[in-house]
Design a protein around this motif. Structure first.
Motif, mmCIF file in Angstrom:
data_model
loop_
_atom_site.group_PDB
_atom_site.id
_atom_site.type_symbol
_atom_site.label_atom_id
_atom_site.label_comp_id
_atom_site.label_asym_id
_atom_site.label_seq_id
_atom_site.Cartn_x
_atom_site.Cartn_y
_atom_site.Cartn_z
ATOM 1 N N LEU B 91 -32.089 -19.787 -16.750
ATOM 2 C CA LEU B 91 -32.671 -19.285 -15.460
ATOM 3 C C LEU B 91 -31.649 -19.510 -14.504
ATOM 4 N N PHE B 92 -31.880 -18.816 -13.402
ATOM 5 C CA PHE B 92 -30.919 -18.751 -12.375
ATOM 6 C C PHE B 92 -31.154 -19.946 -11.299
ATOM 7 N N PRO B 93 -30.239 -20.890 -11.293
ATOM 8 C CA PRO B 93 -30.734 -22.213 -10.790
ATOM 9 C C PRO B 93 -30.949 -22.195 -9.141
ATOM 10 N N HIS B 94 -30.174 -21.208 -8.611
ATOM 11 C CA HIS B 94 -30.276 -21.047 -7.149
ATOM 12 C C HIS B 94 -31.245 -20.102 -6.534
#
Ligand SMILES: Nc1ncnc2c1ncn2[C@@H]1O[C@H](COP(=O)(O)OP(=O)(O)OP(=O)(O)O)[C@@H](O)[C@H]1O
Ligand SMILES: [Mg+2]
Lengths: 573, 367
Positions: B91-94
Motif C-alpha cells: 500500500l502507498f504509505p503516504h
C-alpha cells in the motif's frame, strides 16, 4: 568532510537496486538532457578546479614535474605541518571516538531518566550546528593565557596554544560525529546476543568487551576514519588555536596564499592534504561503511531490555558524560557572556554594544549569508534528488563515476576546494571571483553529497513492490515517480537540505578564499574579529549565527519529523 | 472484462555474474475465463517469477503471453490492465485508504464522482466500508490485505494475480480470507492466478493447480486429479503424503499392468502420461490412509511394525517390509473406530490395501 549532521543516513545500505524496474521509469523522465546538464556542471565546478590545482602543482614549463612538490618538502616547516596534521588527525580520531562511544553507550544502553538522556543528546548536537570557531573562541577564553580555568588553578602563565588546545577544541567539535555514527550502530545491535552471553555465565563487564565491543568494531573503525578526515580538514580551529607553535597543512596553505601570494606553494600544500584526506574517505566510504552496515541489518524478534556493562564502567561513563556536557554548556555560556559584557575577564559590565555593532556593521554579512543559504538549500536539494535517483536506478560504470565525482568536493578538505576554486575561477573564461556564483556553487557542490547519500539510502528503503503496484494499477513511469517515489523520499531530501543549509551558514574553510567586498559571510566576519583580537565581537557574531542556524534547522527538523511520522510503519508488512 | 490467459513456452533465465539460473523453463498454461489456477511448488521453483512475467515486472527470456487475443509479452506494465496483489500488500504509505483505492482510477483519468462511487463499491466488496480516511499504518494486516485487494478490484482487471497474499496473516484470518477471496473472485468471475505455499489453501480454493518443480511444470489438474492420479513421483509426494514402493511391471494393457511388488504379484492401475509405458522397473504409490496393518499372514505383503503413534482421530504406524529395501519406512494411517486392533512395535504383520488404491507410475525414484 565537515561535521555530519545526518550520519546514520549516510551509511550505505546493503543490497543492489533492481535493474529491471528501472528502465521504463528513467527513460520516460527524459534522463539524457538532465544527465548532460549535471555532467557539465560537475566538470566545471568539480573536475576543472581540481585539474587546475593539479596542473599548477605538477606542470611547469610544459612538462610534468615533481620539482615544486619536492621543493616544498625541502622546507622543514612544511614537513612538520604535514606530520602535525596527520598526528592531530589521529589524536582527534581516538579521543573523539572514545567520547562519542561513551555518549552513545550512555544514551542507547544505559538506564537513566528520559529527560536526562534527551538533554545530553541535544547538547551533543550543538557543536554540529555551530560555526567552526565557537569552541575555539571560548576555549581560548577558558584555557588561553589568563584563561578563566587557568586563573582558578593559579597557573595563568602556562601556554596551551598549539597542539593541546587545538586537540581539545577539535575533540569537542567532532565527537558528536562519532556519537551519531556509533549510536546508530548500538541501537541496532540485538541485545539478545548479550543476553545469550550473560546466560552463559559472563559478567556484564566481560559481556561488554567480548560481545558488545567486538560487534561495534566496524562502527568504531568508521568513526575513527570520519573523525580523522574531519580533523585533517579543519581550518578554523588551528587558525585560532594552533598559531605558529603547531603548523598544520590547511592553515599553512592558507597563509601561503593570503600572506605570500604563493599560489603554487599553496596548491602544493593542498595536494599534500588531499592525499590522506581522500585515502581516509575512500577507505571509509567504500570499505568500512559497507562492513559496518552488516552488523546493523537483520530483523530481530522480541527485543529484550538492554543491559549495561556493570557498575564501575557505567559509573565512569555517566560521570564523563555529565562532566563533558557541563563543559559544553560552559563554553556556550561563556560565548554568550562575552558577547554581553564590556571586556570578558576584565570588565563585566552588561552592554549591548557588541550586538549593536553586529547588526550595524555586520548587517550585510547577515543578509549575504542568508541569501546564499537560501539559494544553496533548494538548488542543492533538487540536484541531490535527481542525482540520487539516477545513480540508484541506473547502475552503470558511468553512474558509479558520477557518484564518485559528486562526492569529491565533499571528501576533500575545504581548503583544497577553496584554493582550487581560486585557481580555476580567477580569470577568463570563467571569471567568477568577487561574485555570488562562486560562493553558491562552492557550497552546493561541496555539500549536496550528503543529500545524495540520504536520498539513496531512503530509495533503498522503499519497497520495490510499491512502485510495481503503482505501475500495475496503470500509472506511467512519470506518474509513479511524482506520485509515489518523490513523496516517499521527501523526508530524506529535507534532511539533506537541512545539512546544506547548516553548512552553507557555518562553513569557512573553502569560502574564506572566495569572499569579496561584494559578497561576504558571517563566518569571515568572525574570523576578522578574531584576528583583530576582538573576542567580544566575535562572540556576538557567533551568538547571532548560532541562533539563526538553530531556529531554521529546528524548523526544518520539525517538518522532517512530522512528515516522516506519517509514513512510519506503513508500506511494510 | 475477464479474459482467457494463454502462456506458451515461457522461459526466464537470470544471470548473476557467471551464475546462470533457469528460473522458469518452458511453461505452458491456459487459464479459462473466470478460472482460478494456483501455482504450487517448493521454494525457488519459479512461481513468483512466472507471475511477475505475466504482470510485466520481468521480461521473459522466451515464449509468449496472451490475454484474450492480445499478445502482451512485451507490453509495458501500466498498459496491461492486470491486477497484482503483493505478499506485503505494497500500500502507498503516504496516501489515505481512499487515495490508495482511487489511485488506479485517477491514473486512468476517471471523473471525480465515478472515482468516489468506485472506491466505495470496492471497499464494500471487501467488507471495509468506512475506513476511507485512515492511513495504511492505522489498519491491521488483514485489513491492509483487503485494501490491497480493493485497490486492484476497483479497476475490474482482466486478470488478477496474487502472490502468497495471505502468508502474513495468522492461521484463523487466513482461513477466513481464503473463502472471502474465493467468494469475490467467483462473484466477479475474474480470471485469477494464485501463488501459495499452503497445500490446503491450494486444494480448497483452486479450480486447477499447476505444480512446479525447479522451473518446469510437473502437472496441471484439478485438486482431485492431482491427489488421485499424480503423474509424477514429485506430485504424488508433494500433494498429500505418499508411500512409494519399487516394483517391476509387465507389459501394460488397458490401463492395467501385472505388477511384481516384493513377494506379491498384483494387477494394478497405471497412470498414463507418467513416463514411457513399458515393461520394467516402476513405482507403486500408496496413500497412508489406504493401507493398514492386519494380522500376520493376511493382507497382500508381509511387514513389520517400527513405531506406533496415536493421534486421536487416527492411529499412525511406521512399517517396513524386510526384503524390499525401502528407502524410507511406510506410513499407514488408520482411522479410529471402537475395537480397533492394535499392533506393537516389533510385531510381524500383514499389509493390506485395496488394489484400486494402488497406482503405478512409470518412474523410479531418482530416475
Ligand atoms: N532477480 C533475480 N535475479 C536472479 N535470480 C532470481 C531473481 N529472481 C528470482 N531468481 C531466482 O529464480 C528462482 C525462482 O525464484 P522465484 O522467486 O520465482 O521462486 P518462488 O517459487 O516464488 O519461491 P518462493 O516460494 O520462495 O517465493 C530462484 O532460484 C531465485 O533465486
Ligand atoms: Mg515467491
Amino acid at each position: 568532510m565537515a561535521g555530519l549532521v545526518s550520519a546514520p543516513a549516510l551509511a550505505t545500505p546493503p543490497g543492489g537496486g533492481d535493474a529491471a524496474r528501472t528502465a521504463s521509469v528513467t527513460a520516460s523522465l527524459g534522463v539524457y538532457p538532465i544527465l548532460g546538464v549535471i555532467w557539465l556542471s560537475l566538470i566545471i565546478f568539480v573536475l576543472y578546479p581540481l585539474f587546475e590545482l593539479l596542473k599548477l602543482v605538477f606542470w611547469q614549463d610544459g612538462v610534468l614535474t615533481f620539482k615544486p612538490l619536492m621543493d616544498l618538502l625541502e622546507v622543514p616547516y612544511n614537513v612538520k605541518a604535514l606530520y602535525n596534521s596527520l598526528f592531530l588527525g589521529a589524536a582527534v580520531a581516538v579521543s573523539g571516538t572514545f567520547l562519542g562511544f561513551c555518549f552513545a553507550y550512555f544514551t542507547v544502553r544505559m538506564r537513566a531518566p528520559f529527560w536526562l538522556k534527551w538533554i545530553i543528546a541535544t547538547l551533543t548536537l550543538l557543536p554540529l550546528i555551530s560555526p567552526p570557531f565557537t569552541s575555539a573562541i571560548s576555549l581560548s577564553m577558558v584555557l588561553g593565557p589568563n584563561g578563566m580555568i587557568l586563573k582558578m588553578l593559579g597557573i595563568p602563565q602556562i601556554n596551551l596554544y598549539g597542539f593541546w588546545l587545538t586537540w581539545t577544541a577539535e575533540t569537542l567539535t567532532y565527537f558528536p560525529v562519532a556519537y551519531l555514527a556509533l549510536s546508530a550502530v548500538l541501537v541496532s545491535l540485538d541485545p539478545s546476543m548479550e543476553d545469550a552471553a550473560l546466560s552463559l555465565g559472563s559478567s556484564p563487564w566481560r559481556v561488554f568487551y567480548t560481545v558488545t565491543l567486538p560487534m561495534t568494531t566496524p562502527g568504531l573503525a568508521n568513526s575513527l576514519l570520519l573523525l580523522f578526515a574531519n580533523s585533517l580538514a579543519d581550518f578554523a580551529t588551528p587558525l585560532v588555536l594552533a598559531g605558529t607553535y603547531f603548523p598544520v597543512l590547511p592553515t599553512q596553505a592558507y597563509l601561503q596564499i593570503t600572506g605570500l601570494y604563493d599560489y603554487r606553494g599553496g596548491a602544493g600544500l593542498s595536494f599534500l592534504l588531499l592525499v590522506p584526506a581522500l585515502a581516509a574517505y575512500l577507505l571509509q566510504h567504500y570499505w568500512v561503511s559497507r562492513r559496518s552496515y552488516v552488523t546493523i541489518t537483520g530483523k530481530s524478534g522480541a527485543r529484550s531490555p538492554v543491559r549495561g556493562m556493570g557498575a564501575i564502567g557505567e559509573g565512569f561513563i555517566f560521570t564523563l558524560c555529565l562532566l563533558l556536557s557541563a563543559f559544553v554548556v560552559l563554553l556556550y555560556a561563556i560565548i554568550l557572556q562575552a558577547s554581553l559584557v564590556k571586556v570578558f575577564g576584565v570588565n563585566h559590565t552588561f552592554t549591548l554594544e557588541h550586538f549593536e555593532f553586529v547588526f550595524r556593521s555586520g548587517q550585510k554579512a547577515i543578509r549575504d549569508t542568508l541569501i546564499i543559504a537560501a539559494i544553496v538549500t533548494p538548488v542543492g536539494g533538487l540536484m541531490a534528488v535527481i542525482i540520487g535517483f539516477i545513480t540508484f536506478r541506473w547502475k552503470s560504470v558511468a553512474n558509479m563515476f558520477l557518484d564518485f565525482t559528486c562526492m569529491l568536493n565533499y571528501a576533500l578538505p575545504g581548503t583544497v576546494v577553496g584554493i582550487a576554486y581560486v585557481l580555476a575561477f580567477n580569470e577568463e573564461p570563467l571569471q567568477l571571483t568577487n561574485g555570488l556564483t562562486i560562493l553558491v556553487t562552492a557550497y552546493i557542490f561541496r555539500y549536496f553529497a550528503a543529500g545524495i547519500r540520504s536520498v539513496v539510502a531512503s530509495l533503498h528503503q522503499i519497497d520495490k513492490n510499491i512502485e510495481e503496484a503503482s505501475a500495475s494499477l496503470g500509472a506511467s513511469g512519470t506518474r509513479t515517480f511524482f506520485k509515489i517515489t518523490l513523496p516517499l523520499v521527501i523526508p530524506a531530501v529535507l534532511a539533506g537540505m537541512r545539512y546544506l543549509f547548516i553548512h552553507s551558514m557555518t562553513a569557512i574553510s573553502a569560502t574564506i578564499f572566495l569572499v569579496s567586498v561584494n559578497w561576504t559571510l558571517l563566518t569571515t566576519r568572525i574570523l576578522e574579529a578574531m584576528s583583530g583580537s576582538e573576542l567580544a565581537r566575535a562572540s556576538a557574531f557567533s551568538v547571532v549565527l548560532i541562533v539563526l542556524v538553530f531556529i531554521s534547522s529546528g524548523i526544518m527538523a520539525y517538518i522532517v519529523k512530522t512528515y516522516s511520522a506519517r509514513l512510519a510503519g506503513a508500506g511494510e508488512s | 472484462m475477464p479474459a482467457e490467459l494463454r502462456i506458451e513456452n515461457l522461459c526466464k533465465t537470470f544471470t548473476k555474474g557467471r551464475e546462470v539460473v533457469n528460473a522458469v523453463r518452458d511453461v505452458n498454461l491456459t487459464v479459462a475465463e473466470g478460472e482460478l489456477v494456483t501455482f504450487l511448488g517448493p521454494s525457488g521453483c519459479g512461481k513468483t517469477t512466472i507471475l511477475r512475467m505475466v504482470a510485466g515486472f520481468e521480461t521473459p527470456s522466451g515464449g509468449t503471453i496472451h490475454v484474450g487475443d492480445e499478445d502482451i509479452t512485451t507490453l509495458p506494465v501500466h498498459s496491461r490492465g492486470i491486477g497484482f496483489v503483493f505478499q506485503n500488500y505494497a500500500l502507498f504509505p503516504h496516501m489515505s485508504i481512499f487515495e490508495n483505492v482511487a489511485y488506479g482510477l485517477k491514473a486512468r483519468g476517471e471523473a471525480e464522482d465515478a472515482i468516489g462511487r468506485g472506491v466505495a463499491e470496492a471497499l464494500e466488496l471487501v467488507g471495509l466500508a468506512g475506513v476511507e480516511r485512515r492511513f495504511p499504518n492505522q489498519l491491521s494486516g488483514g485489513e491492509q490485505q483487503r485494501v490491497a485487494l480493493a485497490r486492484v478490484l476497483v479497476l475490474r482487471p482482466k486478470l488478477l494475480l496474487m502472490d502468497e497474499p495471505l502468508s502474513n496473516l495468522d492461521a484463523k484470518l487466513r482461513l477466513h480470507m481464503r473463502t472471502e477471496i474465493r467468494r469475490i473472485q467467483q462473484h466477479l468471475g475474474i480470471t485469477c492466478l494464485y501463488v501459495t505455499h499452503d497445500q490446503k489453501e491450494a486444494l480448497t480454493m483452486s479450480d486447477r493447480i499447476m505444480v512446479l518443480s525447479k522451473g518446469h511444470v510437473e502437472q496441471i489438474g484439478t485438486p482431485f486429479e492431482l491427489y488421485a492420479e499424480p503423474q509424477t513421483l514429485f506430485v504424488a509426494d508433494f500433494i498429500g503424503q505418499a508411500n512409494v514402493l519399487p516394483a517391476t511391471i509387465g507389459e501394460p494393457a488397458g490401463g492395467m499392468a501385472v505388477t511384481r511388488l516384493g513377494p506379491a504379484t498384483l494387477s494394478l492401475r497405471c497412470i498414463a502420461g507418467s513416463g514411457t509405458p513399458a515393461a520394467g522397473p516402476a513405482s507403486v504409490v500408496l496413500r497412508p490412509e489406504n493401507i493398514r496393518p492386519v494380522a500376520a499372514g493376511e493382507g497382500k505383503l508381509p511387514a513389520r511394525v517400527l513405531h506406533r503413534f496415536f493421534v486421536g482421530d487416527h492411529m499412525d504406524y511406521e512399517l517396513t517390509i524386510d526384503d524390499m529395501k525401502l528407502p524410507k519406512p511406510l506410513f499407514a494411517s488408520v482411522p479410529y473406530e471402537p475395537g480397533l486392533a492394535l499392533f506393537e512395535p516389533g510385531n510381524t504383520v500383514g499389509l493390506d490395501f485395496a488394489e484400486k488404491a494402488a497406482i503405478v507410475l512409470f518412474q523410479t525414484p531418482g530416475g
